[in-house]
Design a protein around this motif. Structure first.
Motif, PDB file in Angstrom:
ATOM      1  N   ASP A 192      55.939  65.772  40.194  1.00 49.85           N
ATOM      2  CA  ASP A 192      56.373  66.926  41.004  1.00 49.85           C
ATOM      3  C   ASP A 192      56.422  68.149  40.099  1.00 49.85           C
ATOM      4  O   ASP A 192      57.425  68.431  39.442  1.00 49.85           O
ATOM      5  N   GLU A 193      55.305  68.890  40.056  1.00 52.01           N
ATOM      6  CA  GLU A 193      55.232  70.056  39.176  1.00 52.01           C
ATOM      7  C   GLU A 193      56.203  71.147  39.577  1.00 52.01           C
ATOM      8  O   GLU A 193      56.574  71.992  38.750  1.00 52.01           O
ATOM      9  N   ARG A 195      56.657  75.845  37.520  1.00 47.04           N
ATOM     10  CA  ARG A 195      55.289  76.267  37.252  1.00 47.04           C
ATOM     11  C   ARG A 195      54.945  77.585  37.962  1.00 47.04           C
ATOM     12  O   ARG A 195      54.024  78.278  37.545  1.00 47.04           O
ATOM     13  N   CYS A 196      55.633  77.924  39.026  1.00 46.80           N
ATOM     14  CA  CYS A 196      55.302  79.100  39.840  1.00 46.80           C
ATOM     15  C   CYS A 196      56.359  80.187  39.671  1.00 46.80           C
ATOM     16  O   CYS A 196      57.526  79.907  39.412  1.00 46.80           O
ATOM     17  N   LYS A 197      55.923  81.428  39.833  1.00 46.16           N
ATOM     18  CA  LYS A 197      56.838  82.570  39.744  1.00 46.16           C
ATOM     19  C   LYS A 197      57.764  82.629  40.940  1.00 46.16           C
ATOM     20  O   LYS A 197      58.936  82.978  40.818  1.00 46.16           O
ATOM     21  N   LEU A 209      54.605  74.510  46.171  1.00 45.53           N
ATOM     22  CA  LEU A 209      54.385  73.431  47.130  1.00 45.53           C
ATOM     23  C   LEU A 209      53.719  72.267  46.394  1.00 45.53           C
ATOM     24  O   LEU A 209      52.587  72.381  45.917  1.00 45.53           O
ATOM     25  N   ASN A 210      54.445  71.127  46.287  1.00 50.16           N
ATOM     26  CA  ASN A 210      53.904  69.960  45.583  1.00 50.16           C
ATOM     27  C   ASN A 210      52.971  69.169  46.492  1.00 50.16           C
ATOM     28  O   ASN A 210      53.136  69.120  47.710  1.00 50.16           O
ATOM     29  N   SER A 211      51.965  68.541  45.904  1.00 56.28           N
ATOM     30  CA  SER A 211      51.032  67.686  46.620  1.00 56.28           C
ATOM     31  C   SER A 211      50.660  66.522  45.708  1.00 56.28           C
ATOM     32  O   SER A 211      50.979  66.528  44.517  1.00 56.28           O
ATOM     33  N   GLN A 212      49.971  65.511  46.253  1.00 55.92           N
ATOM     34  CA  GLN A 212      49.601  64.341  45.466  1.00 55.92           C
ATOM     35  C   GLN A 212      48.648  64.731  44.338  1.00 55.92           C
ATOM     36  O   GLN A 212      47.516  65.130  44.572  1.00 55.92           O
ATOM     37  N   GLY A 213      49.133  64.642  43.094  1.00 58.41           N
ATOM     38  CA  GLY A 213      48.320  64.931  41.930  1.00 58.41           C
ATOM     39  C   GLY A 213      48.153  66.395  41.613  1.00 58.41           C
ATOM     40  O   GLY A 213      47.450  66.753  40.662  1.00 58.41           O
ATOM     41  N   SER A 214      48.766  67.278  42.358  1.00 58.55           N
ATOM     42  CA  SER A 214      48.595  68.706  42.114  1.00 58.55           C
ATOM     43  C   SER A 214      49.769  69.477  42.700  1.00 58.55           C
ATOM     44  O   SER A 214      50.787  68.892  43.101  1.00 58.55           O
ATOM     45  N   PHE A 215      49.603  70.817  42.744  1.00 53.56           N
ATOM     46  CA  PHE A 215      50.603  71.687  43.344  1.00 53.56           C
ATOM     47  C   PHE A 215      49.936  73.026  43.641  1.00 53.56           C
ATOM     48  O   PHE A 215      48.817  73.304  43.175  1.00 53.56           O
TER      49      PHE A 215
END
Length: 551
Positions: A358-359, A364-366, A370-376
């Motif tokens: 869960d990035e 990670r964002c200013k 929105l987290n997603s499977q394997g990314s954000f």
């Protein structure tokens, strides 16, 4: 498998709803609990608290043993055929259904949890990432796996692994033997008999006509399981082979002393109780590469988990789990007896499997994340935009310049804007328009300003909430507006309170002056009348003016 089924005998306690069917093989015991329907978590806890686990169906052997136990119970009670039973297979709440796996993302609740290569789904389970799902089976569906809510009610079956088994105690004379299994609260009733009893079972023996009770336990004696205190079992010195085979399991021989001597068939050896027989240890000096299993005719070789027998039935060969797509979409590296999953970016290795990272918890964002499977992905809050599609940079949107939302004065703010009006005007209730101030006089530097909240409006950006009156060019609420109106009212009262006496004084002075002037004029006219006589012209003046003109 047939050898296991031959040793299995299921018993069903009679009467009421307290029904527990117990089945034991040479390796494990199964208990079918039909007391009441319970949630999945309660069923699992009940099994664990008694020293076992919810039954699993990892392969065909487990499938056959469970089916045999249920069929045995159904022979006593036909209702068992259609009952729904929990098995130890579930999808945790934070995991997602994965249709690329044999288990579809589900995991067994006992070790090993990720065994694949066998499945028995009736239909595809529900696709979800937010709900915990649990699996049940029924004899009517041939034990097909069906997923459902874990909060539903169902009966359940527990599996208890045992180090070994003891045969029931064999006695010549009539006596009472009460068995207490380690995983059951109540002892078996006299009519309940199991062909095998698990390690740790206690037996209370009371010989006929005696008040003394002898206690014996099923224990491990140098790899062979037998009962303690077997030499003290009831009156063996009066046994005869002609009667009940003298209590011997295999061979019986009468002795000259009037007793019997038990012996075993070839390939078996006599246990410490002098009546029971067990397979000899044919595994001594066996050629097996890893594991030896005694059989009635000799032995067979077996392998550790992660290996299988080679063609010579002696050596063990590694199983390549990577051919089973055990890591899903991630990279799999086979190792001797096991495997390693190399997780794709956005995932990390947890307990032998790849789980999403869960990035968004790592800032990670200013602004929004929105987290997603394997990314954000990052996004900007209302009133901001990302230049050139760079979602990690958010800049303020100048609503005043782009949308011109205010009727008069617009002031841009971070993520929003404010409206205000010029002199002699105040903001309308919509917070955008200006209306003339007709209720109170307008004083210099008094301005009403709108401070909007951050929410989308018809301009495609942010707009304000209902306007409020403000005398200091800052955000105020309706209570301050009332205070301003009240202050202005008191100011008017003070002004009029000072002006009214002055006006009264001016009026009185004017009346007095007018009165004096009128009276003075009347007096002047009275003195100019010649004592009330009128003056009449004689005409001589005219004649003189005519005569002069002639001359």
């Amino acid at each position: 498998m047939m050898r296991v089924l031959v040793f299995m005998l299921s018993t069903l306690a009679a009467g009421g709803t307290d029904r527990v069917s117990t089945t034991c093989s040479t390796e494990a015991c199964l208990t079918l609990h039909l007391e009441e329907e319970v949630h999945f978590e309660d069923a699992s806890k009940n099994c664990i608290n008694n020293g076992g686990n919810l039954v699993t169906l990892r392969d065909l052997d487990e499938f056959e043993s469970v089916k045999a136990a249920l069929l045995s119970a159904a022979a006593e009670d036909s209702a068992v055929f259609s009952l729904k039973l929990w098995i130890g297979l579930s999808l945790q709440k934070q995991r997602c259904t994965d249709f690329t796996e044999d288990l579809n993302g589900f995991r067994w609740t006992s070790e090993p949890k990720t065994v694949s290569g066998y499945s028995n789904w009736k239909k595809k389970p529900l696709s979800t990432c937010t709900e915990k799902r649990c699996v049940s089976v029924s004899l009517s569906d041939d034990l097909k796996w069906v997923d459902g809510s874990c909060r539903e009610g169902a009966f359940y079956m527990c599996r208890f692994l045992s180090k070994g088994m003891c045969r029931p105690i064999v006695l010549e004379e009539k006596s009472d033997v009460k068995y207490i299994l380690p995983f059951l609260l109540n002892p078996l009733t006299p009519h309940e008999r199991l062909e095998m009893l698990p390690h740790g079972t206690s037996a209370e023996i009371q010989c006929g006509g005696s008040e003394d009770t002898l206690v014996s336990f099923c224990v491990n004696k140098h790899g062979l399981f037998s009962w303690t205190n077997s030499e003290r079992f009831c009156a063996r010195d009066r046994r005869k082979c002609a009667r009940n085979n003298g209590g011997c399991e295999h061979l019986c021989e009468d002795t000259e002393t009037g007793s019997v001597r038990c012996d075993c068939r070839e390939g078996y050896q006599l246990l410490d109780d002098d009546v029971s027989c067990a397979l000899k240890n044919h595994c001594e000096n066996s050629p097996c590469d890893t594991k030896c299993v005694p059989t009635p005719s000799g032995f067979s070789c077996a392998c550790a988990e992660g290996f299988h027998l080679a063609a010579d039935n002696i050596s063990c060969v590694d199983i390549n789990e990577c051919h089973q797509r055990i890591c899903g979409e991630h990279t799999c590296h086979n190792t001797p007896g096991s495997y390693i999953c190399e997780c794709r970016p956005g995932f990390r290795h947890v307990s032998g499997r790849c789980e999403d990272v869960d990035e968004c918890t790592e800032s990670r964002c200013k602004q929004g994340c929105l987290n997603s499977q394997g990314s954000f992905s990052c996004y900007c809050h209302a009133g901001y935009s990302s230049p050139s599609g760079n979602r990690n940079v958010c800049v303020d949107v100048n609503e005043c310049l782009i949308f011109k939302p205010c009727e008069d004065i617009c002031i841009n703010t971070l993520g929003s804007f404010r409206c205000s009006c010029g002199e002699d005007f105040i903001l309308a209730k919509n917070g955008i328009s200006c209306v003339q101030n007709t209720k109170i006089p307008t004083f210099p530097s008094e301005t009403s300003i709108l401070e909007p909240s951050l929410k989308p409006d018809r301009f495609g950006t942010t707009t304000g909430s209902a306007p409020v009156l403000n005398n200091t060019n800052t955000k105020t609420d309706s209570s301050k507006r009332k205070e301003s109106l009240l202050g202005s009212s008191w100011f008017l009262v003070c002004v009029w309170g000072s002006a009214i006496p002055l006006l009264l004084l001016i009026v009185l002075t004017t009346v007095f002056v007018i009165f004096r002037w009128t009276r003075s004029r009347k007096t002047s006219k009275s003195s100019a009348t010649g004592d009330n006589y009128c003056w009449v012209s004689s005409g001589l003046d005219q004649e003189q003016r005519n005569g002069n003109s002639t001359h």
